[in-house]
Design a protein around this motif. Sequence first.
Motif, PDB file in Angstrom:
ATOM      1  N   ALA A   1      49.263  63.784  47.883  1.00 35.30           N
ATOM      2  CA  ALA A   1      49.419  62.369  48.380  1.00 35.30           C
ATOM      3  C   ALA A   1      48.126  61.954  48.454  1.00 35.30           C
ATOM      4  CB  ALA A   1      50.420  62.127  49.499  1.00 35.30           C
ATOM      5  N   GLY A   2      47.836  60.640  48.227  1.00 37.23           N
ATOM      6  CA  GLY A   2      46.282  60.010  48.437  1.00 37.23           C
ATOM      7  C   GLY A   2      45.435  60.333  47.563  1.00 37.23           C
ATOM      8  N   THR A   3      45.722  61.085  46.487  1.00 43.72           N
ATOM      9  CA  THR A   3      44.682  61.303  45.494  1.00 43.72           C
ATOM     10  C   THR A   3      44.634  60.082  44.625  1.00 43.72           C
ATOM     11  OG1 THR A   3      45.479  63.877  45.373  1.00 43.72           O
ATOM     12  CG2 THR A   3      44.119  62.913  43.478  1.00 43.72           C
TER      13      THR A   3
ATOM     14  N   PRO B   1      45.074  50.453  44.776  1.00 40.67           N
ATOM     15  CA  PRO B   1      45.522  51.311  45.450  1.00 40.67           C
ATOM     16  C   PRO B   1      47.254  51.114  46.054  1.00 40.67           C
ATOM     17  CG  PRO B   1      43.507  51.113  46.396  1.00 40.67           C
ATOM     18  CD  PRO B   1      43.690  49.990  45.472  1.00 40.67           C
TER      19      PRO B   1
ATOM     20  N   GLU C   1      50.097  53.672  45.093  1.00 42.39           N
ATOM     21  CA  GLU C   1      50.990  54.210  46.334  1.00 42.39           C
ATOM     22  C   GLU C   1      52.411  53.880  45.858  1.00 42.39           C
ATOM     23  OE1 GLU C   1      52.395  56.198  49.132  1.00 42.39           O
ATOM     24  OE2 GLU C   1      50.307  56.164  48.532  1.00 42.39           O
TER      25      GLU C   1
ATOM     26  N   ARG D   1      55.177  51.164  53.112  1.00 37.10           N
ATOM     27  CA  ARG D   1      54.183  52.199  52.747  1.00 37.10           C
ATOM     28  C   ARG D   1      52.625  51.585  52.582  1.00 37.10           C
ATOM     29  NH1 ARG D   1      56.191  57.449  52.803  1.00 37.10           N
ATOM     30  NH2 ARG D   1      58.329  57.473  52.245  1.00 37.10           N
TER      31      ARG D   1
ATOM     32  N   SER E   1      48.466  51.410  51.653  1.00 31.32           N
ATOM     33  CA  SER E   1      47.835  52.320  50.277  1.00 31.32           C
ATOM     34  C   SER E   1      47.733  53.699  50.723  1.00 31.32           C
ATOM     35  CB  SER E   1      46.654  51.394  50.141  1.00 31.32           C
ATOM     36  OG  SER E   1      45.672  51.405  51.120  1.00 31.32           O
ATOM     37  N   ASP E   2      47.405  54.041  51.919  1.00 27.84           N
ATOM     38  CA  ASP E   2      47.281  55.528  52.257  1.00 27.84           C
ATOM     39  C   ASP E   2      48.320  56.398  52.623  1.00 27.84           C
ATOM     40  OD1 ASP E   2      47.875  54.487  54.380  1.00 27.84           O
ATOM     41  OD2 ASP E   2      46.115  55.295  55.692  1.00 27.84           O
ATOM     42  N   GLY E   3      49.648  55.975  52.296  1.00 27.30           N
ATOM     43  CA  GLY E   3      50.735  56.513  52.383  1.00 27.30           C
ATOM     44  C   GLY E   3      51.367  56.235  53.756  1.00 27.30           C
ATOM     45  N   SER E   4      50.552  55.718  54.710  1.00 25.76           N
ATOM     46  CA  SER E   4      51.308  55.776  56.249  1.00 25.76           C
ATOM     47  C   SER E   4      52.227  54.437  56.212  1.00 25.76           C
ATOM     48  CB  SER E   4      50.118  55.484  57.016  1.00 25.76           C
ATOM     49  OG  SER E   4      49.392  54.144  56.830  1.00 25.76           O
TER      50      SER E   4
END
Length: 417
Positions: free
Chosen positions: A81-83, A152, A156, A178, A180-183
């Motif tokens: 995740a985050g790639t 992004p 995501e 969620r 863009s960084d998955g948080s």
Amino acid sequence: MTEAVALDLLTTADGRPLKAALGAAQARAKRRAFLLVAPLLLFIVLTFIVPIGQMLHRSVYHDGLSANAPMLKAWFDATPAGTPPDEAAYAALAADFKAMKANKTAGIAGTRVNYTLPETRSLFTSTARSADKLAPPFKEAFIALDKKWDSPDVWEALRSASSAYTLDFYLISLDLERASDGSIQKVPENTRIYIYLFVKTFLLSGLITLTCLVLAFPVAHLLAVLPMSKANLLMICVLLPFWTSLLVRTTSWIVVLQGQGIVNDLLVWLGVIGDDGRLAMMYNQAGTIIVMTHVLLPFMILPLYSVMKTIPPSYARAARSLGATSWTTFRRIYLPQTLPGIGAGALLVFILAVGYYITPALVGGADGQLISNFIDFHMDKSNWSLAAALSAMLLAGVLVLYWLYDRLIGIDNLKLG
């Protein structure tokens, strides 16, 4: 000689040990009892447990993207995740878009992503129309079609939707999303709606339950103390709503409570209000509370009556003869004995009110809608998985309240009749 040894020595008329014969008889009795309840058990499983299980499964399952974009899903599975998306990711997406165009499934895949990130369905359908023009380098080709493919947030959302099993619908139900960084973060304040609706639904249901209790208590007491002939007549009046269509009752309340209805006309005629100051009692929360209280009132009266009928009048007479006032007699003698009926009626009315749909839909307007109306909307026109998630959360809320009731009052004290 112990009892077990004595049983082993005793035999039946046909020579079998008495202990074995008793065990076989008990086993036959259990089998007969199970066969008697088996039809009801099967009915409950097929009409209650299986549908709820399907609803819970649907709330975490949606294969709209994973089934139609297998190449992209494989890339997401192979990368953490985050790639950031590389050329291989865009190549996989291009291959999937060509297949989606051929199978005409771009709208299905885009709808799934749209649940996570709004306005992406149009991105999918417009890209699918130009899928045959996509050529290496694929990243530049996608960005040339629409700059959103470099966002992004879009990637995501794609990663989140690439799994058939997801908790995204529960996040939406909790007004979360969620980043863009998955948080996980809260949605913008102007789009938060579901938590407010849940709170509003439970508060209105509690108010309706309390109103029903206040109105039902004296009616149930009167039913319990009146002579049988008069009590039967009053009971017919209580049960009469059950013999009338809910739609007819609700429509009648619209006639009574609307701006030009009977109540407002009467108040204007009496001079209580002016013709330009008619009360707004319909298509708002007030209309929902009034009509739902009327509809659910019998469900509070009947449990209360069933308990009050069994309270001997001699208890109150004995308390007053010992010097207790009427208030003390009611508070310390009569009221505690009615608690099983109060608990049963309150639980029944509250659970019915939480899931009520028809009445708020007809008389609630935009202001009096409950969470059940939004569940119906998503189920009928929008998103079955979101409707299932909202239903599961509503079910969980009711179960928590049921657990609290059991801890505070005790389910053993509940009495419906």
